[in-house]
Design a protein around this motif. Structure first.
Motif, PDB file in Angstrom:
ATOM      1  N   UNK A  64      17.202  -2.434   5.603  1.00  0.00           N
ATOM      2  CA  UNK A  64      18.036  -3.110   4.496  1.00  0.00           C
ATOM      3  C   UNK A  64      18.950  -3.730   5.504  1.00  0.00           C
ATOM      4  N   UNK A  65      19.050  -4.918   5.483  1.00  0.00           N
ATOM      5  CA  UNK A  65      20.360  -5.772   6.288  1.00  0.00           C
ATOM      6  C   UNK A  65      21.072  -6.706   5.283  1.00  0.00           C
ATOM      7  N   UNK A  66      22.567  -6.199   5.000  1.00  0.00           N
ATOM      8  CA  UNK A  66      23.457  -7.038   4.080  1.00  0.00           C
ATOM      9  C   UNK A  66      24.520  -7.488   5.098  1.00  0.00           C
ATOM     10  N   UNK A  67      24.537  -8.766   5.392  1.00  0.00           N
ATOM     11  CA  UNK A  67      25.489  -9.193   6.395  1.00  0.00           C
ATOM     12  C   UNK A  67      25.304  -8.569   7.598  1.00  0.00           C
ATOM     13  N   UNK A  68      26.355  -7.885   8.223  1.00  0.00           N
ATOM     14  CA  UNK A  68      26.386  -7.171   9.329  1.00  0.00           C
ATOM     15  C   UNK A  68      25.839  -5.683   9.219  1.00  0.00           C
ATOM     16  N   UNK A  69      25.869  -5.435   8.094  1.00  0.00           N
ATOM     17  CA  UNK A  69      25.453  -3.878   7.563  1.00  0.00           C
ATOM     18  C   UNK A  69      23.798  -3.815   7.676  1.00  0.00           C
ATOM     19  N   UNK A  70      23.470  -2.458   8.086  1.00  0.00           N
ATOM     20  CA  UNK A  70      21.921  -2.202   8.343  1.00  0.00           C
ATOM     21  C   UNK A  70      21.622  -1.049   7.793  1.00  0.00           C
ATOM     22  N   UNK A  71      20.685  -0.745   6.982  1.00  0.00           N
ATOM     23  CA  UNK A  71      20.567   0.693   6.406  1.00  0.00           C
ATOM     24  C   UNK A  71      18.913   0.916   6.780  1.00  0.00           C
ATOM     25  N   UNK A  72      18.529   2.155   7.256  1.00  0.00           N
ATOM     26  CA  UNK A  72      17.341   2.277   7.456  1.00  0.00           C
ATOM     27  C   UNK A  72      16.899   3.664   6.481  1.00  0.00           C
ATOM     28  N   UNK A  73      15.779   3.590   6.096  1.00  0.00           N
ATOM     29  CA  UNK A  73      15.207   4.779   5.327  1.00  0.00           C
ATOM     30  C   UNK A  73      13.589   5.151   5.738  1.00  0.00           C
ATOM     31  N   UNK A  74      13.330   6.238   6.071  1.00  0.00           N
ATOM     32  CA  UNK A  74      11.883   6.905   6.370  1.00  0.00           C
ATOM     33  C   UNK A  74      11.693   7.875   5.669  1.00  0.00           C
ATOM     34  N   UNK A  75      10.373   7.729   5.002  1.00  0.00           N
ATOM     35  CA  UNK A  75       9.681   8.824   4.228  1.00  0.00           C
ATOM     36  C   UNK A  75       8.383   9.263   4.726  1.00  0.00           C
ATOM     37  N   UNK A  76       7.810  10.265   4.700  1.00  0.00           N
ATOM     38  CA  UNK A  76       6.414  10.643   4.832  1.00  0.00           C
ATOM     39  C   UNK A  76       6.021  11.709   3.868  1.00  0.00           C
ATOM     40  N   UNK A  77       4.841  11.279   3.463  1.00  0.00           N
ATOM     41  CA  UNK A  77       4.379  12.087   2.158  1.00  0.00           C
ATOM     42  C   UNK A  77       2.947  12.421   2.337  1.00  0.00           C
TER      43      UNK A  77
ATOM     44  N   UNK B  54      13.095   7.486  -1.936  1.00  0.00           N
ATOM     45  CA  UNK B  54      12.069   8.477  -1.530  1.00  0.00           C
ATOM     46  C   UNK B  54      11.541   9.041  -2.839  1.00  0.00           C
ATOM     47  N   UNK B  55      11.917   8.830  -3.912  1.00  0.00           N
ATOM     48  CA  UNK B  55      11.408   9.587  -5.199  1.00  0.00           C
ATOM     49  C   UNK B  55      10.458   8.990  -5.763  1.00  0.00           C
ATOM     50  N   UNK B  56       9.174   9.845  -6.150  1.00  0.00           N
ATOM     51  CA  UNK B  56       8.132   9.214  -6.969  1.00  0.00           C
ATOM     52  C   UNK B  56       8.401   8.914  -8.434  1.00  0.00           C
ATOM     53  N   UNK B  57       7.873   7.762  -8.999  1.00  0.00           N
ATOM     54  CA  UNK B  57       8.152   7.678 -10.491  1.00  0.00           C
ATOM     55  C   UNK B  57       6.825   7.029 -11.166  1.00  0.00           C
ATOM     56  N   UNK B  58       6.797   7.385 -12.554  1.00  0.00           N
ATOM     57  CA  UNK B  58       5.503   6.894 -13.189  1.00  0.00           C
ATOM     58  C   UNK B  58       5.575   5.455 -13.150  1.00  0.00           C
ATOM     59  N   UNK B  59       4.358   4.555 -13.135  1.00  0.00           N
ATOM     60  CA  UNK B  59       4.153   3.420 -13.357  1.00  0.00           C
ATOM     61  C   UNK B  59       2.956   3.205 -14.184  1.00  0.00           C
ATOM     62  N   UNK B  60       3.501   2.635 -15.258  1.00  0.00           N
ATOM     63  CA  UNK B  60       2.502   2.375 -16.758  1.00  0.00           C
ATOM     64  C   UNK B  60       2.188   0.976 -16.778  1.00  0.00           C
ATOM     65  N   UNK B  61       0.625   0.802 -17.380  1.00  0.00           N
ATOM     66  CA  UNK B  61       0.185  -0.287 -17.540  1.00  0.00           C
ATOM     67  C   UNK B  61      -0.072  -0.536 -19.064  1.00  0.00           C
TER      68      UNK B  61
END
Length: 349
Positions: A130-143, A185-192
């Motif tokens: 995620x890049x917001x202006x000059x700030x960049x954040x990175x996230x990495x997850x493995x399941x 990185x959290x899992x959440x329910x997705x309902x239809x």
């Protein structure tokens, strides 16, 4: 390792069965394009949305390729998304790339998420930047793959909703999938949930459409809810995110797909072809033959070195009489290469 602590979030057995039992003909009937426009609450067109599903080969496997692109302006600010996803027939995600951007002057925001299934390591990998202006954040997850069984992403959601819209029984409230927050990185329910059939005005006509509500729950924030409406052949006619200032709609009625005829293809019987007995084909053949001969002779006249080279080669063959003519030819012509080491043409004499 990604995932929510405590009780694991899992897809319902009926949701998993729905994906596992998806048939090839059901998938084939989803291979079409949707084109819609983004409309603001005051009725102005502010952008467009294009979606396409097609079959392609991925590492030798026949899979679904999902393309979705949207672009427009909200309050004069350019926004857009670009999605590419490779999906198996059971709706599992092999690979997905998702880019989102909001171009506020001096405060541009861009979010790029990549998901990939690694079956050798038996894991599902997610990387987000995620890049917001000059700030960049990175996230990495493995399941582990079994933890993300029944995962719904932006890519396979498109296929899933087209399939749901074509179901004979329009009640699927027990289809509970899972979703991932790519930042936490959290899992959440997705309902239809199915919505009552309604009439939607497109141009000057009113057409019956089926509604599907997709809700992604969250541990802290309010649920995100989208309501989408479809024709009975799976064409998307309207989509709105609850709380959003604009709605996505079709401006013309999509071409209807007949469910009974979608896979029928014309059958052409093989007819014997004897061109020598056809005066027109014979004439075309002779004209083409003479044209090729003239072209070849012209080339040889312009390149006399070709005939000299071939004559030299034939002379060498007749003098040396090699047992392996192919190897001899390779050694002979390799002597003209500037990259290969020199070899003796007498080797196979």
């Amino acid at each position: 390792m990604g995932g929510k602590e405590g009780e694991k979030i899992k897809a319902s057995p009926s949701a998993l069965d729905f994906c596992r039992n998806t048939k090839n003909e059901d998938i084939h009937s989803c291979l079409f394009k949707d084109e819609l426009v983004n409309v603001s609450d005051d009725g102005k067109t502010i952008g467009e949305l294009k979606i396409e599903i097609e079959k392609v080969s991925y590492s030798g496997e026949l899979v679904l390729l999902v393309h979705a692109n949207s672009q427009g302006k909200v309050d004069g600010v350019p926004t857009g998304t670009a999605l590419t996803a490779y999906i198996r027939q059971d709706l599992s995600v092999i690979e997905q790339h998702h880019q989102e951007y909001v171009k506020v002057p001096n405060h541009e925001l861009e979010k790029v998420t990549t998901m990939k299934r690694d079956e050798e390591e038996n894991v599902f990998i997610i990387n987000t930047q995620i890049t917001h202006g000059a700030d960049t954040r990175s996230y990495a997850y493995t399941y582990p793959l079994d933890e993300v069984e029944g995962l719904v992403t932006e890519g396979n959601n498109i296929v899933l909703q087209r399939l749901l819209a074509k179901q004979e029984v329009q009640e699927f409230d027990d289809l509970d999938f899972i979703s991932i927050d790519v930042e936490s990185g959290n899992l959440f329910p997705c309902k239809y949930t199915s919505l009552p059939e309604r009439l939607q005005k497109v141009d000057t006509k009113k057409i019956p459409v089926l509604g599907i509500e997709r809700t992604v729950l969250s541990e802290k924030e309010l649920p995100c809810t989208w309501q989408s409406f479809f024709m009975d052949d799976g064409h998307l006619t309207m989509r709105v995110q609850v709380g959003s200032p604009y709605v996505v709609v079709v401006d013309t009625i999509p071409q209807h797909i007949d469910r009974d005829d979608y896979e029928q293809k014309p059958i052409f019987t093989k007819k014997p072809l004897n061109w020598e007995e056809d005066a027109e084909l014979t004439s075309m053949f002779l004209e083409r033959k003479e044209a090729l001969k003239a072209d070849h002779f012209t080339y040889l006249r312009e390149h006399p070195d070709v005939q000299a080279l071939l004559a030299d080669f034939m002379q060498f063959v007749l003098l040396r009489k090699p047992d392996n003519i192919v190897e001899f030819a390779g050694e002979f012509f390799s002597s003209f290469s500037s990259t290969l080491p020199e070899t003796s043409s007498y080797k196979h004499s």
